[in-house]
Design a protein around this motif. Structure first.
Motif, PDB file in Angstrom:
ATOM      1  N   ASP B  37      53.493   3.240 -17.986  1.00 53.01           N
ATOM      2  CA  ASP B  37      52.060   3.346 -18.248  1.00 53.01           C
ATOM      3  C   ASP B  37      51.689   4.627 -18.984  1.00 53.01           C
ATOM      4  O   ASP B  37      50.592   4.742 -19.529  1.00 53.01           O
ATOM      5  N   TRP B  60      52.177  -2.945 -23.377  1.00 50.35           N
ATOM      6  CA  TRP B  60      51.445  -2.529 -22.187  1.00 50.35           C
ATOM      7  C   TRP B  60      51.861  -3.362 -20.987  1.00 50.35           C
ATOM      8  O   TRP B  60      52.472  -4.419 -21.131  1.00 50.35           O
ATOM      9  N   ARG B 137      43.395  -1.145 -22.943  1.00 48.97           N
ATOM     10  CA  ARG B 137      44.386  -0.388 -22.192  1.00 48.97           C
ATOM     11  C   ARG B 137      44.622   0.976 -22.860  1.00 48.97           C
ATOM     12  O   ARG B 137      44.819   1.984 -22.193  1.00 48.97           O
ATOM     13  N   HIS B 234      45.356   3.596 -18.682  1.00 49.43           N
ATOM     14  CA  HIS B 234      45.885   2.403 -18.022  1.00 49.43           C
ATOM     15  C   HIS B 234      45.189   2.208 -16.683  1.00 49.43           C
ATOM     16  O   HIS B 234      44.829   1.085 -16.302  1.00 49.43           O
TER      17      HIS B 234
END
Lengths: 241, 241
Positions: B37, B60, B137, B234
């Protein structure tokens, strides 16, 4: 290993041809080498029993050969005793590109993919020379200053090399690129540069206070871009070859 | 896709067991997820006709799934229509470690390797949702501010996903580590921290001067570490899952 003078470009085959966004592809050795020599870490893809693995490792280039090292215990290196097809990739991320549409979000980057067959460097003299070259490639002149490696240390280290059979570079550096019809939309867009830098040296606390910083480390100044430093140090060691 | 509550650790098999310097290995989801992340770019290894390839891509994580995208023209993605075994690796370089012997030169780093089978996300609604999740994200809340994607743009983009079947992390963070008997040698040794940071925003010159920076980009300040920013973003999007 061919001793012929290499042509300016790598051959383009189905293996190394840049297919996605092919206008970003380059095949000239100068572009590929500059991307490789600006890096310390590569990711190496290899296959064992049909399963792909992707391993990060420190590596370096000497002419048309790439080298990396590892412990004799390594799964990857054990599998390479007979020569293992690998793909070694280096990527520099240069910016984040925030556009007016999701589709045009992107990044500026420089990457190089090299294909070849990895083989263990077995011969002790070649191995010792390679390990010195590795230290000096990252840290100019440093191998001469170090405690000499023991036979046990050299035995415990495996050096792997491959000739670059084919390679390609892929480069995006244009920053923002929205569609013409989107340009007047009132949406915040920007390019954010990305750099990898070194910080200030943290010397060993056991060192006498008057221990001089070796001249070969003069380039290691706080805030220095790692890619520029690595490229400079490669040229110091290998003279721009 | 299993809906069972995952255990704290990934199963350890011959595929993901850390063999070289195994004391650096970790198998808990928290360690693996934090490394993933904190990154925007992964390197993905895959095999076509026995040949390994290593491709860098933005990716991601959502729970136990990883996603990335590419044009429909991509060699990698075309080969993945039926599900392709891949190994997705993320590496953060944290420092250069210059020791008193060549053998103890090293680097601090955090890496994660994830194994799974990549499949194309075909269903248009799932695909659109994934592409919005990707933008959000990296750039919190941004998808809602953008010009809506056209059907053609969505068609031209391929989204690929995989469930993490096995994974491992490998972490070195101890800095200098010379042999005891080398500690008094008068050789300069130091740890040089390495960070990847963003620079000051370079907004599009076509933007009206009063275009506000969206609140979701408040974290994008010059000098910010990219790994910390990506981890924070994230968590904003996925709430620490």
């Amino acid at each position: 290993m061919s001793e012929a003078v290499p042509s300016e470009c790598y051959p383009v085959t189905d293996r190394n041809r840049v297919k996605r966004l092919h206008e970003r592809g380059r095949y000239d050795r100068e572009s590929v080498h500059a991307i490789l020599d600006g890096a310390m870490i590569a990711h190496i893809a290899y296959v064992i029993d049909g399963q792909p693995y992707c391993t990060p490792t420190a590596f370096w280039r000497e002419g048309e050969h790439l080298y990396w090292h590892g412990s004799s215990a390594s799964r990857m290196l054990r599998a390479q005793r007979d020569g293992l097809p690998v793909c070694l990739t280096v990527t520099h991320l240069d910016s984040l590109v925030l556009a007016r549409s999701g589709f045009n979000h992107s990044a500026d980057y420089r990457s190089a993919m090299c294909f070849g067959t990895a083989r263990i460097v077995e011969e002790p003299e070649a191995k010792t020379r390679a390990l010195d070259a590795m230290v000096d490639r990252f840290y100019p002149g440093r191998s001469a200053d170090l405690r000499v490696s023991t036979a046990q240390e050299i035995k415990a280290t495996m050096v792997v090399g491959m000739e670059i059979e084919e390679a390609s570079a892929k480069v995006r550096g244009k920053g923002l690129s929205d569609e013409g019809e989107d340009m007047d939309l009132p949406i915040y867009t920007a390019r954010y540069p990305v750099v990898q830098v070194i910080g200030a040296a943290e010397p060993c606390p056991r060192l006498p206070a008057d221990t001089p910083v070796p001249p070969g480390l003069a380039g290691f100044t706080a805030g220095r871009r790692l890619d520029e430093l690595m490229l400079e140090n490669h040229r110091i060691r290998f003279g721009g070859e």
